[in-house]
Design an enzyme around this catalytic site. Structure first.
Site, mmCIF file in Angstrom:
data_model
loop_
_atom_site.group_PDB
_atom_site.id
_atom_site.type_symbol
_atom_site.label_atom_id
_atom_site.label_comp_id
_atom_site.label_asym_id
_atom_site.label_seq_id
_atom_site.Cartn_x
_atom_site.Cartn_y
_atom_site.Cartn_z
ATOM 1 N N ARG A 82 -0.839 -14.380 4.553
ATOM 2 C CA ARG A 82 -1.615 -13.687 5.640
ATOM 3 C C ARG A 82 -0.716 -13.666 7.095
ATOM 4 O O ARG A 82 -0.861 -12.546 7.894
ATOM 5 C CB ARG A 82 -2.965 -14.220 5.844
ATOM 6 C CG ARG A 82 -3.961 -13.937 4.896
ATOM 7 C CD ARG A 82 -4.338 -12.441 4.655
ATOM 8 N NE ARG A 82 -5.094 -11.960 5.928
ATOM 9 C CZ ARG A 82 -5.453 -10.537 6.122
ATOM 10 N NH1 ARG A 82 -5.373 -9.926 5.110
ATOM 11 N NH2 ARG A 82 -6.152 -10.251 7.174
ATOM 12 N N LYS B 96 0.769 -1.172 0.043
ATOM 13 C CA LYS B 96 -0.042 0.112 -0.052
ATOM 14 C C LYS B 96 0.993 1.227 -0.052
ATOM 15 O O LYS B 96 2.016 0.913 0.311
ATOM 16 C CB LYS B 96 -0.890 -0.265 1.299
ATOM 17 C CG LYS B 96 -2.081 -1.177 1.108
ATOM 18 C CD LYS B 96 -2.692 -0.931 2.415
ATOM 19 C CE LYS B 96 -4.041 -1.930 2.573
ATOM 20 N NZ LYS B 96 -4.630 -1.961 3.788
ATOM 21 N N HIS C 38 -1.696 -5.071 1.670
ATOM 22 C CA HIS C 38 -3.181 -5.806 1.466
ATOM 23 C C HIS C 38 -2.523 -7.241 1.140
ATOM 24 O O HIS C 38 -1.666 -7.622 0.159
ATOM 25 C CB HIS C 38 -4.090 -5.152 0.376
ATOM 26 C CG HIS C 38 -4.851 -6.245 0.020
ATOM 27 N ND1 HIS C 38 -6.209 -6.396 0.651
ATOM 28 C CD2 HIS C 38 -4.944 -7.013 -1.064
ATOM 29 C CE1 HIS C 38 -6.978 -7.390 -0.020
ATOM 30 N NE2 HIS C 38 -6.198 -7.706 -1.083
ATOM 31 N N ASN D 121 -1.427 0.178 7.214
ATOM 32 C CA ASN D 121 -0.845 -1.010 7.694
ATOM 33 C C ASN D 121 -0.324 -1.573 6.538
ATOM 34 O O ASN D 121 0.131 -2.999 6.557
ATOM 35 C CB ASN D 121 -2.033 -1.990 8.274
ATOM 36 C CG ASN D 121 -3.142 -2.490 7.208
ATOM 37 O OD1 ASN D 121 -3.181 -1.775 5.966
ATOM 38 N ND2 ASN D 121 -4.035 -2.793 7.804
ATOM 39 N N ARG E 11 3.497 -6.184 9.604
ATOM 40 C CA ARG E 11 2.693 -5.142 10.316
ATOM 41 C C ARG E 11 3.230 -5.163 11.314
ATOM 42 O O ARG E 11 3.262 -3.936 11.899
ATOM 43 C CB ARG E 11 1.217 -5.631 10.156
ATOM 44 C CG ARG E 11 0.691 -5.254 8.895
ATOM 45 C CD ARG E 11 -0.798 -5.891 8.849
ATOM 46 N NE ARG E 11 -1.349 -5.411 7.335
ATOM 47 C CZ ARG E 11 -2.721 -6.043 7.001
ATOM 48 N NH1 ARG E 11 -3.315 -6.715 7.873
ATOM 49 N NH2 ARG E 11 -3.162 -5.461 6.020
HETATM 50 P P1 ADP Z 1 -6.995 -6.687 5.885
HETATM 51 O O1 ADP Z 1 -6.193 -5.710 5.354
HETATM 52 O O2 ADP Z 1 -6.229 -7.258 7.159
HETATM 53 O O3 ADP Z 1 -7.482 -7.861 5.414
HETATM 54 P P2 ADP Z 1 -9.762 -5.774 6.188
HETATM 55 O O4 ADP Z 1 -9.888 -6.525 4.928
HETATM 56 O O5 ADP Z 1 -10.671 -5.906 7.577
HETATM 57 O O6 ADP Z 1 -8.305 -6.076 6.633
HETATM 58 O O7 ADP Z 1 -9.790 -4.135 5.982
HETATM 59 C C1 ADP Z 1 -9.113 -3.658 4.741
HETATM 60 C C2 ADP Z 1 -8.194 -2.267 5.394
HETATM 61 O O8 ADP Z 1 -9.019 -1.314 5.782
HETATM 62 C C3 ADP Z 1 -7.343 -2.752 6.461
HETATM 63 O O9 ADP Z 1 -5.949 -3.111 5.868
HETATM 64 C C4 ADP Z 1 -7.280 -1.185 6.814
HETATM 65 O O10 ADP Z 1 -6.308 -0.548 6.219
HETATM 66 C C5 ADP Z 1 -8.507 -0.572 6.590
HETATM 67 N N1 ADP Z 1 -9.568 -0.607 7.904
HETATM 68 C C6 ADP Z 1 -9.892 -1.779 8.517
HETATM 69 N N2 ADP Z 1 -10.732 -1.523 9.651
HETATM 70 C C7 ADP Z 1 -10.432 -0.212 9.744
HETATM 71 C C8 ADP Z 1 -11.016 0.931 10.783
HETATM 72 N N3 ADP Z 1 -11.330 0.570 11.866
HETATM 73 N N4 ADP Z 1 -10.418 2.004 10.611
HETATM 74 C C9 ADP Z 1 -9.699 2.681 9.584
HETATM 75 N N5 ADP Z 1 -9.263 1.680 8.673
HETATM 76 C C10 ADP Z 1 -9.602 0.290 8.634
HETATM 77 MG MG MG Z 2 -8.928 -7.857 3.524
#
Ligand code: ADP
Ligand code: MG
Length: 197
Positions: A126, A14, A166, A163, A143
């Site tokens: 992951r 990202k 993706h 973070n 992360r």
């Molecule tokens: P991941 O990236 O671990 O698969 P998700 O698919 O749940 O996580 O969410 C996608 C992305 O949305 C996250 O990587 C993060 O950047 C953002 N995100 C998720 N939850 C929040 C939140 N509560 N506030 C702000 N950003 C969030």
């Molecule tokens: Mg996701």
């Protein structure tokens, strides 16, 4: 011959990962676990493209809202704080808001997309990337080692959590995302020295 449980998964470094100079480090983490990079490109996505990448179904959006509440609760806050920051206690609406922040953020600057192949690649990647919220990501994960953002500050500042990367969560998500981002581009085949037969 494909190894048992040999899979392909999709990863995007990202904007914060690119801007922190972590492209090489992130790729290294995969390569050192014998995962193979089979497609790789820097690009900048449009808002429309990113909107098509993240799921739009109610279940996924509500899950984003639920994850937000869970993160608040883990740091001693509650649904009233969610209401203060988001103007609602409806977790589906919270999810819609977070999804919007995420799209704006991901489309804001260049990223690096790749396809990673290997045994149990989806789960393995992951695991190497670590959980969504930096404070919950163990040391040793990408992360956990490099992302220092706070989910609470992100929400107060009305933006996505930074973070770094993706990674697809399931084989179905991986197949969809590989087709979505690399549909018209080649995925390569080669043998990893000392790994592939
Ligand atoms: P991941 O990236 O671990 O698969 P998700 O698919 O749940 O996580 O969410 C996608 C992305 O949305 C996250 O990587 C993060 O950047 C953002 N995100 C998720 N939850 C929040 C939140 N509560 N506030 C702000 N950003 C969030
Ligand atoms: Mg996701």
């Amino acid at each position: 011959m494909q190894l048992p449980k040999e899979e392909k998964t999709f990863v995007m470094v990202k904007p914060d990962g690119v801007q922190k100079g972590l492209i090489g480090e992130i790729i290294k983490r995969f390569e050192q676990r014998d995962l193979k990079i089979v497609a790789l490109q820097m690009f900048q996505a449009s808002l429309e493209e990113v909107d098509g990448h993240y799921p739009k179904d109610e279940k996924w959006i509500r899950r984003l809202g639920e994850k937000t509440l869970a993160t608040y609760e883990k740091s001693g806050r509650n649904i009233d704080d969610v209401e203060k920051d988001f103007g609602t206690t409806d977790l589906a609406k919270v999810g819609v808001t977070v999804r919007g922040w995420l799209i704006t953020y991901v489309a804001s600057s260049p990223m690096v997309k790749m396809v990673v192949q290997g045994v149990h690649a989806v789960d393995m990647v992951r695991k190497l990337v670590g959980p969504t919220m930096p404070s919950l990501a163990e040391v040793g994960t990408i992360r956990g080692d490099y992302s220092t953002d706070s989910a609470i500050s992100a929400n107060v500042e009305k933006r996505a959590v930074f973070n770094l990367a993706h990674a697809s969560e399931t084989p179905e998500e991986a197949a969809h995302e590989i087709e979505y981002w690399f549909g018209k581009q080649p995925i390569f085949t080669y043998k990893r020295f000392g790994v592939d037969a």
